[in-house]
Motif scaffolding. Structure first.
Motif, PDB file in Angstrom:
ATOM      1  N   GLY A   1     -28.025  61.081  11.233  1.00 24.39           N
ATOM      2  CA  GLY A   1     -26.684  61.597  11.441  1.00 24.39           C
ATOM      3  C   GLY A   1     -25.987  61.022  12.653  1.00 24.39           C
ATOM      4  O   GLY A   1     -24.780  61.213  12.835  1.00 24.39           O
TER       5      GLY A   1
ATOM      6  N   ARG B   1     -19.735  54.240   5.741  1.00 27.47           N
ATOM      7  CA  ARG B   1     -20.486  54.690   6.912  1.00 27.47           C
ATOM      8  C   ARG B   1     -20.474  53.644   8.022  1.00 27.47           C
ATOM      9  O   ARG B   1     -20.480  53.993   9.204  1.00 27.47           O
TER      10      ARG B   1
ATOM     11  N   ASN C   1     -22.257  54.741  11.483  1.00 27.90           N
ATOM     12  CA  ASN C   1     -22.160  56.191  11.578  1.00 27.90           C
ATOM     13  C   ASN C   1     -23.006  56.841  10.485  1.00 27.90           C
ATOM     14  O   ASN C   1     -23.397  56.197   9.516  1.00 27.90           O
ATOM     15  N   SER C   2     -23.258  58.135  10.669  1.00 26.17           N
ATOM     16  CA  SER C   2     -24.011  58.908   9.674  1.00 26.17           C
ATOM     17  C   SER C   2     -25.298  58.192   9.293  1.00 26.17           C
ATOM     18  O   SER C   2     -25.621  58.052   8.095  1.00 26.17           O
TER      19      SER C   2
ATOM     20  N   LYS D   1     -29.037  57.117   8.440  1.00 23.05           N
ATOM     21  CA  LYS D   1     -30.091  57.737   7.657  1.00 23.05           C
ATOM     22  C   LYS D   1     -31.421  57.045   7.973  1.00 23.05           C
ATOM     23  O   LYS D   1     -31.430  55.874   8.377  1.00 23.05           O
TER      24      LYS D   1
END
Length: 122
Positions: A15, A67, A84-85, A87
């Protein structure tokens, strides 16, 4: 000969965000497009994103679209990858690459960087 120096990798929680940078030692036809690949353990190297000069046309892999954002500083021949974001499956060594066009970068770069490790913990 163009040298590519990457920076910005590291460890981040799922995240979270990171920004990678790649500086080219010279501006040539081979730096008309710059991009990023990644290679996870046990997997093949895969295309992530690329961007051209002078018009900032970008191309992304489906797995990172929405992302990741690629950008470049034309005066410094530097390319950035804002992630971003993140995983856990984004964990990989990220490599900078250059070529004379988006297709050239994606299918057969002229130059590669040494790579920077990105690790995303769950």
């Amino acid at each position: 000969q163009v040298q590519l120096i990457e920076s910005g990798g590291g460890l981040v929680q799922a995240g979270g965000s990171l920004r990678l940078s790649c500086a080219a030692s010279a501006r040539t036809l081979s730096t008309s497009a710059m991009g990023w690949f990644r290679q996870a353990p046990g997997k093949e190297r895969e295309f992530v994103a690329a961007i051209t000069l002078p018009l900032p046309i970008a191309r992304y892999a489906d797995s990172v679209k929405d992302r990741f954002t690629i950008s470049r500083d034309n005066t410094k021949t530097t390319v950035y990858l804002r992630m971003n974001s993140l995983k856990p499956e984004d964990t990989a060594v990220y490599y900078c690459a250059t070529g004379s066009s988006l297709s050239a970068v994606q299918n057969g770069p002229d130059y590669w960087g040494q790579g920077t490790q990105v690790t995303v913990s769950s």
